[in-house]
Design an enzyme around this catalytic site. Structure first.
Site, PDB file in Angstrom:
ATOM      1  N   PHE A  16      21.817  -6.273  32.145  1.00  0.00           N
ATOM      2  CA  PHE A  16      20.652  -7.012  31.368  1.00  0.00           C
ATOM      3  C   PHE A  16      21.045  -8.072  30.374  1.00  0.00           C
ATOM      4  CE2 PHE A  16      21.640  -3.773  28.334  1.00  0.00           C
ATOM      5  CZ  PHE A  16      21.101  -4.312  27.188  1.00  0.00           C
ATOM      6  N   LYS A  17      22.446  -7.790  29.887  1.00  0.00           N
ATOM      7  CA  LYS A  17      23.125  -8.450  28.877  1.00  0.00           C
ATOM      8  C   LYS A  17      23.289 -10.032  29.170  1.00  0.00           C
ATOM      9  CE  LYS A  17      24.590  -4.312  26.675  1.00  0.00           C
ATOM     10  NZ  LYS A  17      25.594  -3.283  26.321  1.00  0.00           N
TER      11      LYS A  17
END
Length: 380
Positions: A16-17
């Protein structure tokens, strides 16, 4: 069944980063070029931040990046994603310690204002506000997407956020403060349960880190909690300073009953054991055919626990592709997850990292040697 899984891992490192760090890398390059400046990024990672940061800035002009990770305490895929990047501006540092040790070193170097200024240090992990800013966006996007699919009464939706460093859920907190009409944020964690202990019983005391199947949450000291506490203490910086000093000296923060109740108006929490994580992956796969990574499994387990008590709609943020944690998935399902091309090719690449002791002075010397002398054999 009342649970949505929001896949946030469709970036170059399957975490997700990537969403925020792809933006941040381009933002840095643009601003540095405009100002005629250079930046040396220094960051610590428990797994996904490091690779996402590296992929966000590799090959960028006027930027070097130094990423610290705990040696031998990230998943093999996470390690490969960091250490196989061949770029003149990327330096991977394997520290003989825990993630909390890596993070403490980074904070210590940033606290040395003379060193920070001389070498133009910058941050890319969730201590960088721009990254939190970018993450706020997907809370709104997901909310409107779910509303479009299903009629929802106002404040009848809860986000479930697997978190260790309090960064992702902090973005949700800001989204809620900005007016996003959701109920509460459900914090999901593993056996490193300091955040769950805080929310459930007001116990924010630092304990030893436990290794789990969800290593990105193997954290005891959550750097972003300080930002939330600023609001808990009614934006009183002096009170916050005293509380952080208390944490540094006593390894705990004391909270009043009133403060604990105030925290609970925004957050719920749930802790998942290793066994519960594996069982959740297994049961979810059996019932739906969908494969969860172990961090997202902590979130789904938390949602399942809460759904037995209420009828809210839960959106669980899926933070990583399951192929980044193949052994946990195999233990749960008897099958290894299918690897996307970007992961399957990693084993054929050469690794490069610098192994250093758990010492801020040693890391500082390494950074200095690289920047002043270009000594890439330092710490080999």
């Amino acid at each position: 069944d009342g649970i949505y899984v929001a896949e946030l891992f469709h970036g170059p490192t399957y975490a997700f980063k990537d969403i925020a760090l792809q933006f941040l890398g381009n933002l840095f390059e643009h601003i540095l070029k405009e100002r005629g400046e250079k930046m040396n990024i220094l960051g610590a990672t428990s797994g996904d931040t490091g690779s996402a940061a590296i992929y966000g800035v590799k090959g960028k002009d006027n930027i070097n990046i130094f990423i610290l990770h705990p040696s031998g305490k990230v998943s093999p895929v996470q390690e490969l994603q960091m250490t196989t990047v061949k770029s003149e501006n990327v330096f991977n540092i394997a520290v003989k310690g825990s993630f909390d040790d890596c993070q403490a070193i980074v904070k210590q170097l940033f606290s040395d204002l003379e060193f920070k200024s001389k070498y133009n240090l910058g941050a890319v992990n969730s201590i960088n506000w721009a990254r939190i800013l970018a993450q706020i966006v997907y809370y709104f996007y997901i909310y409107f997407w779910v509303c479009d699919k299903q009629q929802i009464d106002e404040q009848h939706l809860r986000f479930v956020v697997p978190t260790g460093n309090f960064g992702n859920i902090l973005a949700g907190f800001y989204a809620r403060r900005m007016g996003l009409p959701i109920d509460k944020l459900l914090l999901a964690t593993n056996e490193n349960n300091i955040l769950h202990r805080l929310i459930s019983r007001g116990d924010y005391s630092i304990k030893d880190v436990v290794e789990t199947y969800s290593p990105s949450m193997d954290i005891q000291l959550s750097s972003n909690l300080e930002r939330y506490l600023y609001y808990l203490y009614e934006e009183d910086a002096e009170t916050l300073r005293k509380k952080m000093k208390e944490l540094s000296g006593e390894r705990k923060i004391h909270f009043t009953e009133e403060e604990i109740n105030k925290i609970r108006t925004v957050f719920l929490s749930h802790e998942s054991s290793n066994d519960e994580t594996i069982r959740t992956i297994r049961n979810f796969h059996t019932n739906t055919g969908y494969v969860l990574d172990p961090h997202t499994a902590c979130g789904v387990n938390a949602a399942n626990n809460m759904m037995s008590k209420d009828n809210y709609i839960y959106v669980c943020l899926a933070t990583a592709h399951p192929s980044k944690f193949p052994e946990a998935v195999y233990k749960a399902t008897g099958k290894y997850p299918e690897k996307p091309k970007g992961i399957s090719e990693l084993n054929d690449l050469e690794k490069q990292s610098y192994v250093l002791n758990n010492s801020a002075d040693e890391v500082k010397s390494f950074v200095k040697n690289i920047l002043e002398e270009g000594d890439k054999n330092a710490g080999r």
